[in-house]
Design an enzyme around this catalytic site. Structure first.
Site, PDB file in Angstrom:
ATOM      1  N   SER A 157       0.813  -1.205   0.090  1.00 47.52           N
ATOM      2  CA  SER A 157       0.153   0.107  -0.142  1.00 47.52           C
ATOM      3  C   SER A 157       0.799   1.311  -0.103  1.00 47.52           C
ATOM      4  O   SER A 157       0.669   2.245  -0.592  1.00 47.52           O
ATOM      5  CB  SER A 157      -0.958   0.059   1.204  1.00 47.52           C
ATOM      6  OG  SER A 157      -2.049  -1.190   1.152  1.00 47.52           O
ATOM      7  N   LYS A 193     -10.577  -5.799   9.505  1.00 49.59           N
ATOM      8  CA  LYS A 193     -11.508  -4.857   8.877  1.00 49.59           C
ATOM      9  C   LYS A 193     -12.961  -5.021   9.872  1.00 49.59           C
ATOM     10  O   LYS A 193     -13.434  -4.050   9.645  1.00 49.59           O
ATOM     11  CB  LYS A 193     -11.531  -5.554   7.577  1.00 49.59           C
ATOM     12  CG  LYS A 193     -10.529  -5.467   6.599  1.00 49.59           C
ATOM     13  CD  LYS A 193     -10.870  -6.158   5.290  1.00 49.59           C
ATOM     14  CE  LYS A 193      -9.741  -5.712   4.501  1.00 49.59           C
ATOM     15  NZ  LYS A 193      -9.916  -6.152   2.978  1.00 49.59           N
ATOM     16  N   ASP A 223     -12.974  -2.686  -1.587  1.00 51.23           N
ATOM     17  CA  ASP A 223     -12.530  -3.829  -2.193  1.00 51.23           C
ATOM     18  C   ASP A 223     -13.286  -4.140  -3.303  1.00 51.23           C
ATOM     19  O   ASP A 223     -12.725  -4.781  -4.401  1.00 51.23           O
ATOM     20  CB  ASP A 223     -12.678  -4.848  -0.905  1.00 51.23           C
ATOM     21  CG  ASP A 223     -11.431  -4.869   0.132  1.00 51.23           C
ATOM     22  OD1 ASP A 223     -10.376  -4.364  -0.107  1.00 51.23           O
ATOM     23  OD2 ASP A 223     -11.552  -5.668   1.243  1.00 51.23           O
ATOM     24  N   GLY A 250     -15.819 -18.636  -1.837  1.00 52.02           N
ATOM     25  CA  GLY A 250     -15.638 -18.056  -0.582  1.00 52.02           C
ATOM     26  C   GLY A 250     -16.712 -17.352   0.030  1.00 52.02           C
ATOM     27  O   GLY A 250     -17.658 -16.736  -0.734  1.00 52.02           O
ATOM     28  N   ARG A 282     -17.194 -23.501   1.510  1.00 51.78           N
ATOM     29  CA  ARG A 282     -16.811 -24.883   2.151  1.00 51.78           C
ATOM     30  C   ARG A 282     -17.824 -25.124   3.307  1.00 51.78           C
ATOM     31  O   ARG A 282     -18.643 -26.061   3.098  1.00 51.78           O
ATOM     32  CB  ARG A 282     -15.349 -24.781   2.746  1.00 51.78           C
ATOM     33  CG  ARG A 282     -15.262 -25.736   3.580  1.00 51.78           C
ATOM     34  CD  ARG A 282     -13.636 -25.892   4.087  1.00 51.78           C
ATOM     35  NE  ARG A 282     -13.502 -24.605   5.262  1.00 51.78           N
ATOM     36  CZ  ARG A 282     -12.443 -24.289   5.526  1.00 51.78           C
ATOM     37  NH1 ARG A 282     -11.389 -25.025   5.470  1.00 51.78           N
ATOM     38  NH2 ARG A 282     -12.072 -23.240   6.345  1.00 51.78           N
ATOM     39  N   LYS A 338     -23.113 -21.065   6.029  1.00 48.18           N
ATOM     40  CA  LYS A 338     -23.272 -19.641   5.493  1.00 48.18           C
ATOM     41  C   LYS A 338     -23.908 -19.175   4.395  1.00 48.18           C
ATOM     42  O   LYS A 338     -24.286 -18.029   4.303  1.00 48.18           O
ATOM     43  CB  LYS A 338     -21.770 -19.145   5.335  1.00 48.18           C
ATOM     44  CG  LYS A 338     -20.946 -19.304   6.485  1.00 48.18           C
ATOM     45  CD  LYS A 338     -19.502 -18.588   6.241  1.00 48.18           C
ATOM     46  CE  LYS A 338     -18.510 -18.750   7.323  1.00 48.18           C
ATOM     47  NZ  LYS A 338     -16.996 -18.373   7.132  1.00 48.18           N
ATOM     48  N   TYR A 376      -2.469 -12.341  -3.785  1.00 48.90           N
ATOM     49  CA  TYR A 376      -1.543 -11.830  -4.845  1.00 48.90           C
ATOM     50  C   TYR A 376      -0.134 -12.080  -4.098  1.00 48.90           C
ATOM     51  O   TYR A 376       0.287 -12.264  -3.102  1.00 48.90           O
ATOM     52  CB  TYR A 376      -1.660 -10.478  -5.169  1.00 48.90           C
ATOM     53  CG  TYR A 376      -1.198  -9.320  -3.921  1.00 48.90           C
ATOM     54  CD1 TYR A 376      -2.392  -9.090  -3.298  1.00 48.90           C
ATOM     55  CD2 TYR A 376       0.011  -8.904  -3.653  1.00 48.90           C
ATOM     56  CE1 TYR A 376      -2.094  -8.132  -2.080  1.00 48.90           C
ATOM     57  CE2 TYR A 376       0.235  -8.238  -2.497  1.00 48.90           C
ATOM     58  CZ  TYR A 376      -0.748  -7.890  -1.912  1.00 48.90           C
ATOM     59  OH  TYR A 376      -0.514  -6.858  -0.642  1.00 48.90           O
ATOM     60  N   GLY A 414      -4.591 -10.917  -7.424  1.00 46.94           N
ATOM     61  CA  GLY A 414      -5.220  -9.896  -6.522  1.00 46.94           C
ATOM     62  C   GLY A 414      -4.602  -8.525  -6.619  1.00 46.94           C
ATOM     63  O   GLY A 414      -4.717  -7.455  -6.156  1.00 46.94           O
TER      64      GLY A 414
HETATM   65  P1  NDP Z   1     -11.555 -14.753   5.656  1.00 50.55           P
HETATM   66  O1  NDP Z   1     -10.954 -15.438   6.761  1.00 50.55           O
HETATM   67  O2  NDP Z   1     -12.912 -13.821   5.990  1.00 50.55           O
HETATM   68  O3  NDP Z   1     -12.530 -15.719   4.901  1.00 50.55           O
HETATM   69  C1  NDP Z   1     -11.798 -16.917   4.247  1.00 50.55           C
HETATM   70  C2  NDP Z   1     -12.707 -17.624   3.318  1.00 50.55           C
HETATM   71  O4  NDP Z   1     -11.891 -18.797   2.698  1.00 50.55           O
HETATM   72  C3  NDP Z   1     -13.903 -18.331   3.959  1.00 50.55           C
HETATM   73  O5  NDP Z   1     -15.025 -18.429   2.816  1.00 50.55           O
HETATM   74  C4  NDP Z   1     -13.250 -19.849   4.276  1.00 50.55           C
HETATM   75  O6  NDP Z   1     -14.378 -20.842   4.210  1.00 50.55           O
HETATM   76  C5  NDP Z   1     -12.521 -19.909   3.034  1.00 50.55           C
HETATM   77  N1  NDP Z   1     -11.580 -21.167   3.231  1.00 50.55           N
HETATM   78  C6  NDP Z   1     -10.587 -21.167   4.003  1.00 50.55           C
HETATM   79  N2  NDP Z   1      -9.716 -22.184   3.870  1.00 50.55           N
HETATM   80  C7  NDP Z   1     -10.439 -23.002   2.906  1.00 50.55           C
HETATM   81  C8  NDP Z   1     -10.290 -24.237   2.379  1.00 50.55           C
HETATM   82  N3  NDP Z   1      -9.120 -25.032   2.619  1.00 50.55           N
HETATM   83  N4  NDP Z   1     -10.921 -24.913   1.501  1.00 50.55           N
HETATM   84  C9  NDP Z   1     -12.131 -24.092   1.144  1.00 50.55           C
HETATM   85  N5  NDP Z   1     -12.404 -22.854   1.458  1.00 50.55           N
HETATM   86  C10 NDP Z   1     -11.366 -22.344   2.573  1.00 50.55           C
HETATM   87  O7  NDP Z   1     -10.664 -14.046   4.745  1.00 50.55           O
HETATM   88  P2  NDP Z   1     -10.823 -12.789   3.727  1.00 50.55           P
HETATM   89  O8  NDP Z   1     -12.293 -12.950   2.961  1.00 50.55           O
HETATM   90  O9  NDP Z   1     -10.508 -11.471   4.325  1.00 50.55           O
HETATM   91  O10 NDP Z   1      -9.753 -12.936   2.497  1.00 50.55           O
HETATM   92  C11 NDP Z   1      -9.967 -13.870   1.496  1.00 50.55           C
HETATM   93  C12 NDP Z   1      -8.683 -13.912   0.469  1.00 50.55           C
HETATM   94  O11 NDP Z   1      -9.028 -12.542  -0.017  1.00 50.55           O
HETATM   95  C13 NDP Z   1      -7.389 -13.755   1.093  1.00 50.55           C
HETATM   96  O12 NDP Z   1      -6.502 -14.379   0.261  1.00 50.55           O
HETATM   97  C14 NDP Z   1      -6.911 -12.315   0.967  1.00 50.55           C
HETATM   98  O13 NDP Z   1      -5.482 -12.205   1.035  1.00 50.55           O
HETATM   99  C15 NDP Z   1      -7.572 -11.753  -0.199  1.00 50.55           C
HETATM  100  N6  NDP Z   1      -7.897 -10.298  -0.320  1.00 50.55           N
HETATM  101  C16 NDP Z   1      -7.311  -9.595  -1.309  1.00 50.55           C
HETATM  102  C17 NDP Z   1      -7.560  -8.394  -1.399  1.00 50.55           C
HETATM  103  C18 NDP Z   1      -6.980  -7.680  -2.513  1.00 50.55           C
HETATM  104  O14 NDP Z   1      -7.047  -6.377  -2.390  1.00 50.55           O
HETATM  105  N7  NDP Z   1      -6.196  -8.043  -3.420  1.00 50.55           N
HETATM  106  C19 NDP Z   1      -8.533  -7.639  -0.595  1.00 50.55           C
HETATM  107  C20 NDP Z   1      -8.936  -8.422   0.493  1.00 50.55           C
HETATM  108  C21 NDP Z   1      -8.833  -9.798   0.765  1.00 50.55           C
HETATM  109  P3  NDP Z   1     -15.272 -21.217   5.384  1.00 50.55           P
HETATM  110  O15 NDP Z   1     -16.395 -20.196   5.455  1.00 50.55           O
HETATM  111  O16 NDP Z   1     -15.560 -22.304   5.342  1.00 50.55           O
HETATM  112  O17 NDP Z   1     -14.232 -21.022   6.757  1.00 50.55           O
END
Ligand code: NDP
Length: 276
Positions: free
Chosen positions: A24, A73, A110, A134, A158, A162, A218, A241
């Site tokens: 950033s 967040k 976002d 997700g 997963r 939800k 990313y 990303g």
């Molecule tokens: P959260 O922790 O809020 O959510 C994680 C999600 O991943 C949930 O839906 C979870 O499912 C799922 N998940 C985790 N492990 C697994 C698995 N083994 N198999 C299947 N599903 C899985 O994270 P965020 O939503 O904040 O972030 C998600 C991604 O987005 C991250 O990689 C983050 O770096 C990226 N990101 C990128 C941004 C950008 O500007 N490029 C901005 C914001 C985020 P469950 O509900 O079942 O736990």
């Protein structure tokens, strides 16, 4: 309370944990150069026990704008007095600022970042059939902007418990479990953490063929795990990303400095490192 120091430099920052990897500061400095304004943008290592006090201190000391990243967040959203509709829908904020009366405002840019990334790769104004993998904070932040752009949206997660809640909140979406996904999508967006953990998503691999795949995760030097997976199963194009990151930063920059910047130029500078 002044938002500028004596050299007329606005102070901005990003807070998260971990924070060292954050791009950033580079991105915002590049925007500032583009529009010839002076900013000081630094990183703050967020302390889970003191996050709220750290935010308060930043603004008490005259900070103009604060970006919020993992894992704060939701706490940033709860802390703000005035939250944009986008932040309310997501229940999370990545952009904070204070008005002159000292009230804390929150937004979530976002979704705008993701739409910026998507629009770079689809025909202008075309409507896509999109699968969002997700249902965490990042996914929730992009649902409404994707629907507002007129796309058809299916969400698979997963933890299937939800999905009914999301369906209730966003009646226009469809939901599915991973195993039942069919090869009908134009675009597949990975909003899971699996590129971070390097786990394979348990989805039918035939859904990836000929699709545009966007991984929210990313990595400046390496192709992300999901992008590698998508390529292996014949996706048409894999995008990580970084574009989304630059796009959301441009939207934060506009909120704080009231200046619209062109993210393409900054993105091109960051993309000079070839991914392995
Ligand atoms: P959260 O922790 O809020 O959510 C994680 C999600 O991943 C949930 O839906 C979870 O499912 C799922 N998940 C985790 N492990 C697994 C698995 N083994 N198999 C299947 N599903 C899985 O994270 P965020 O939503 O904040 O972030 C998600 C991604 O987005 C991250 O990689 C983050 O770096 C990226 N990101 C990128 C941004 C950008 O500007 N490029 C901005 C914001 C985020 P469950 O509900 O079942 O736990």
């Amino acid at each position: 309370m002044t938002k500028f120091n004596q050299n007329n430099i606005a102070t901005c920052a990003v807070i998260g944990q971990p924070i060292n990897h954050s791009l950033s500061p580079q991105i915002h400095q590049s925007f500032a150069q583009q529009c010839q304004i002076n900013i000081n943008y630094h990183k703050i290592s967020g302390d889970p026990d003191l996050f709220e006090q750290q935010v308060q201190q930043f603004f008490d000391e005259g900070g103009l704008g604060l970006n919020i990243t993992l894992p704060f967040k939701e706490r940033a959203f709860k802390l703000a007095t005035n939250c944009s509709t986008r932040a309310q829908i997501a229940g999370a904020a990545n952009t904070l600022w204070c008005n002159n009366a000292g009230q804390l405002h929150a937004d979530n840019t976002d979704g705008l970042g993701l739409v910026y990334s998507l629009n770079r790769h689809i025909a202008k104004a075309s409507k896509q059939n999109i699968l969002l993998l997700g249902a965490g904070g990042a996914a929730k932040g992009v649902i409404q902007p994707l629907l507002d752009a007129g796309h058809q949206l299916t969400i698979a997660n997963r933890s299937i418990e939800k999905l009914p809640l999301l369906q209730q909140q966003f009646p226009k979406i469809s939901t599915s479990i991973f195993a039942k996904l069919e090869p009908i999508y134009d675009v597949i967006i990975n909003a899971t953490n699996t590129s971070l953990t390097k786990e394979i998503l348990p989805i039918p691999t035939n859904i990836l063929k000929s699709t545009l795949c966007i991984d929210m995760f990313y990595n400046l030097t390496q192709t992300t795990h999901f992008c590698q997976f998508a390529k292996k199963y014949d996706a048409k194009l894999q995008i990580d990303g970084l574009e989304m990151l630059v796009g959301q930063a441009a939207a934060s920059f506009l909120i704080w400095h009231k200046v619209t910047v062109n993210p393409d130029h900054t993105l091109a500078k960051l993309q000079t490192t070839p991914r392995l």
